[in-house]
Design a protein around this motif. Sequence first.
Motif, PDB file in Angstrom:
ATOM      1  N   ARG A  39       0.779  -1.059   0.137  1.00 63.77           N
ATOM      2  CA  ARG A  39       0.051   0.043  -0.075  1.00 63.77           C
ATOM      3  C   ARG A  39       0.869   1.207  -0.012  1.00 63.77           C
ATOM      4  O   ARG A  39       1.953   1.156   0.548  1.00 63.77           O
ATOM      5  N   ALA A  40       0.750   2.287  -0.330  1.00 57.93           N
ATOM      6  CA  ALA A  40       1.120   3.663  -0.632  1.00 57.93           C
ATOM      7  C   ALA A  40       1.658   4.111   0.668  1.00 57.93           C
ATOM      8  O   ALA A  40       2.658   4.614   0.628  1.00 57.93           O
ATOM      9  N   ASP A  41       1.048   4.030   1.616  1.00 55.62           N
ATOM     10  CA  ASP A  41       1.280   4.350   2.756  1.00 55.62           C
ATOM     11  C   ASP A  41       2.607   3.494   3.866  1.00 55.62           C
ATOM     12  O   ASP A  41       2.792   3.815   4.804  1.00 55.62           O
ATOM     13  N   GLU A  42       2.909   2.341   2.994  1.00 49.28           N
ATOM     14  CA  GLU A  42       3.942   1.410   3.738  1.00 49.28           C
ATOM     15  C   GLU A  42       5.203   1.669   3.445  1.00 49.28           C
ATOM     16  O   GLU A  42       6.184   0.965   3.532  1.00 49.28           O
ATOM     17  N   TRP A  43       5.555   2.990   2.934  1.00 50.01           N
ATOM     18  CA  TRP A  43       6.724   2.934   2.722  1.00 50.01           C
ATOM     19  C   TRP A  43       7.983   2.747   3.807  1.00 50.01           C
ATOM     20  O   TRP A  43       9.126   2.423   3.220  1.00 50.01           O
ATOM     21  N   GLU A  44       7.830   2.791   4.976  1.00 50.51           N
ATOM     22  CA  GLU A  44       8.758   2.321   5.979  1.00 50.51           C
ATOM     23  C   GLU A  44       9.047   1.043   5.887  1.00 50.51           C
ATOM     24  O   GLU A  44      10.042   0.573   5.935  1.00 50.51           O
ATOM     25  N   LYS A  45       8.056   0.241   5.894  1.00 46.85           N
ATOM     26  CA  LYS A  45       8.115  -1.319   5.348  1.00 46.85           C
ATOM     27  C   LYS A  45       8.730  -1.628   4.120  1.00 46.85           C
ATOM     28  O   LYS A  45       9.520  -2.514   4.140  1.00 46.85           O
ATOM     29  N   VAL A  99      24.093   2.808  -0.392  1.00 44.78           N
ATOM     30  CA  VAL A  99      23.288   4.036  -0.989  1.00 44.78           C
ATOM     31  C   VAL A  99      21.948   4.044  -0.722  1.00 44.78           C
ATOM     32  O   VAL A  99      21.295   4.974  -0.535  1.00 44.78           O
ATOM     33  N   ALA A 100      21.425   2.768  -0.667  1.00 50.54           N
ATOM     34  CA  ALA A 100      19.746   2.773  -0.204  1.00 50.54           C
ATOM     35  C   ALA A 100      19.545   3.391   1.161  1.00 50.54           C
ATOM     36  O   ALA A 100      18.618   3.969   1.271  1.00 50.54           O
ATOM     37  N   ALA A 101      20.387   3.103   2.071  1.00 51.46           N
ATOM     38  CA  ALA A 101      20.236   3.883   3.454  1.00 51.46           C
ATOM     39  C   ALA A 101      20.285   5.251   3.439  1.00 51.46           C
ATOM     40  O   ALA A 101      19.715   5.747   4.273  1.00 51.46           O
ATOM     41  N   GLY A 102      21.031   5.593   2.495  1.00 52.20           N
ATOM     42  CA  GLY A 102      21.110   7.047   2.437  1.00 52.20           C
ATOM     43  C   GLY A 102      20.155   7.624   1.746  1.00 52.20           C
ATOM     44  O   GLY A 102      20.034   9.264   1.733  1.00 52.20           O
ATOM     45  N   ARG A 103      19.113   7.062   0.958  1.00 49.20           N
ATOM     46  CA  ARG A 103      17.989   7.869   0.191  1.00 49.20           C
ATOM     47  C   ARG A 103      17.255   8.567   1.323  1.00 49.20           C
ATOM     48  O   ARG A 103      16.698   7.781   2.352  1.00 49.20           O
ATOM     49  N   PRO A 104      16.390   9.633   1.054  1.00 48.27           N
ATOM     50  CA  PRO A 104      15.389  10.384   1.739  1.00 48.27           C
ATOM     51  C   PRO A 104      14.298   9.580   1.929  1.00 48.27           C
ATOM     52  O   PRO A 104      13.825   8.682   0.992  1.00 48.27           O
ATOM     53  N   ASP A 105      13.442   9.878   2.806  1.00 46.00           N
ATOM     54  CA  ASP A 105      12.080   9.517   3.112  1.00 46.00           C
ATOM     55  C   ASP A 105      11.070   9.429   1.759  1.00 46.00           C
ATOM     56  O   ASP A 105      10.560   8.749   1.389  1.00 46.00           O
ATOM     57  N   PHE A 114      11.891   9.406  -1.227  1.00 48.22           N
ATOM     58  CA  PHE A 114      12.352   8.452  -2.485  1.00 48.22           C
ATOM     59  C   PHE A 114      11.556   7.011  -2.112  1.00 48.22           C
ATOM     60  O   PHE A 114      10.960   6.706  -2.744  1.00 48.22           O
ATOM     61  N   TRP A 115      11.481   6.705  -0.538  1.00 44.36           N
ATOM     62  CA  TRP A 115      10.804   5.568  -0.217  1.00 44.36           C
ATOM     63  C   TRP A 115       9.477   5.735  -0.387  1.00 44.36           C
ATOM     64  O   TRP A 115       8.455   4.830  -0.565  1.00 44.36           O
ATOM     65  N   GLN A 116       8.913   7.082   0.137  1.00 45.45           N
ATOM     66  CA  GLN A 116       7.442   7.206  -0.387  1.00 45.45           C
ATOM     67  C   GLN A 116       7.015   6.911  -1.615  1.00 45.45           C
ATOM     68  O   GLN A 116       5.984   6.710  -2.014  1.00 45.45           O
ATOM     69  N   GLU A 117       7.574   7.634  -2.497  1.00 52.10           N
ATOM     70  CA  GLU A 117       7.378   7.676  -3.942  1.00 52.10           C
ATOM     71  C   GLU A 117       7.309   6.159  -4.515  1.00 52.10           C
ATOM     72  O   GLU A 117       6.518   5.612  -5.319  1.00 52.10           O
ATOM     73  N   ARG A 118       8.527   5.523  -4.029  1.00 53.77           N
ATOM     74  CA  ARG A 118       8.708   4.090  -4.470  1.00 53.77           C
ATOM     75  C   ARG A 118       7.501   3.325  -4.004  1.00 53.77           C
ATOM     76  O   ARG A 118       6.850   2.232  -4.691  1.00 53.77           O
ATOM     77  N   ALA A 119       6.912   3.333  -2.830  1.00 51.21           N
ATOM     78  CA  ALA A 119       5.871   2.668  -2.443  1.00 51.21           C
ATOM     79  C   ALA A 119       4.481   2.956  -2.941  1.00 51.21           C
ATOM     80  O   ALA A 119       3.662   2.307  -3.502  1.00 51.21           O
ATOM     81  N   GLU A 120       4.232   4.291  -3.188  1.00 52.23           N
ATOM     82  CA  GLU A 120       3.155   4.826  -3.834  1.00 52.23           C
ATOM     83  C   GLU A 120       3.169   4.445  -5.429  1.00 52.23           C
ATOM     84  O   GLU A 120       2.106   3.665  -5.838  1.00 52.23           O
ATOM     85  N   GLY A 121       4.073   4.153  -6.108  1.00 53.02           N
ATOM     86  CA  GLY A 121       4.340   3.825  -7.424  1.00 53.02           C
ATOM     87  C   GLY A 121       4.108   2.508  -7.549  1.00 53.02           C
ATOM     88  O   GLY A 121       3.560   1.967  -8.464  1.00 53.02           O
TER      89      GLY A 121
END
Length: 195
Positions: free
Chosen positions: A9-15, A39-45, A47-54
């Motif tokens: 789900r789009a709101d699960e970016w932290e997982k 590299v992945a650990a250094g990405r901003p929140d 990035f992960w929010q957009e990835r989960a949404e997409g």
Amino acid sequence: MDYSIRTVRADEWEKVRELRLAALQDPVAHIAFLETYEVAAGRPDAFWQERAEGASESGAGGVRQFVAETPDGRWVGTVTALVERPAEEARFGEAATVDQTHLVGVFVRPEVRGGGVIDALFRAAVDWSWTLPEPVVRRVRLYVHEDNDRAAAFYRRFGFVPTGDKVAMPGSESAFEVEYEVRRPSLQSLQSLQG
């Protein structure tokens, strides 16, 4: 092991982030992924929010990330399917010659390997590929490092076959990723399986 397979789900970016970082710490991460943990650990929140949404059902439609989730909400595995069309530039490997999906980001936590999680994830991703109304997917492909014998053995067991194509690993002239595919079953094949 008790688990269910579903789309993120789009709101699960932290997982999404946590599971990706776990995957990048696996002992074979250097041959299984094109990204490093650092590299992945250094990405901003963002990035992960957009990835989960997409990759969610509410996303643009060209990407789906499937996860295996235990009853207590823990994610124990994942695979992502990317739609690739002939008119688009290839994300990795050769450009598509037919409408296809490309499976990436395959990971199952070590403590649940061998329990059917990967089979269920792949079934969900391949089934999703075959049920897309547009584009009509003709094949599902993936790449596996030539030295990743464990992954290659699973792909063959699941029905994927090597195409003969291979791509040099980014940054290396001596290591290769081998392309595997499974072709869309014909209507006749599907009918004979059902009956």
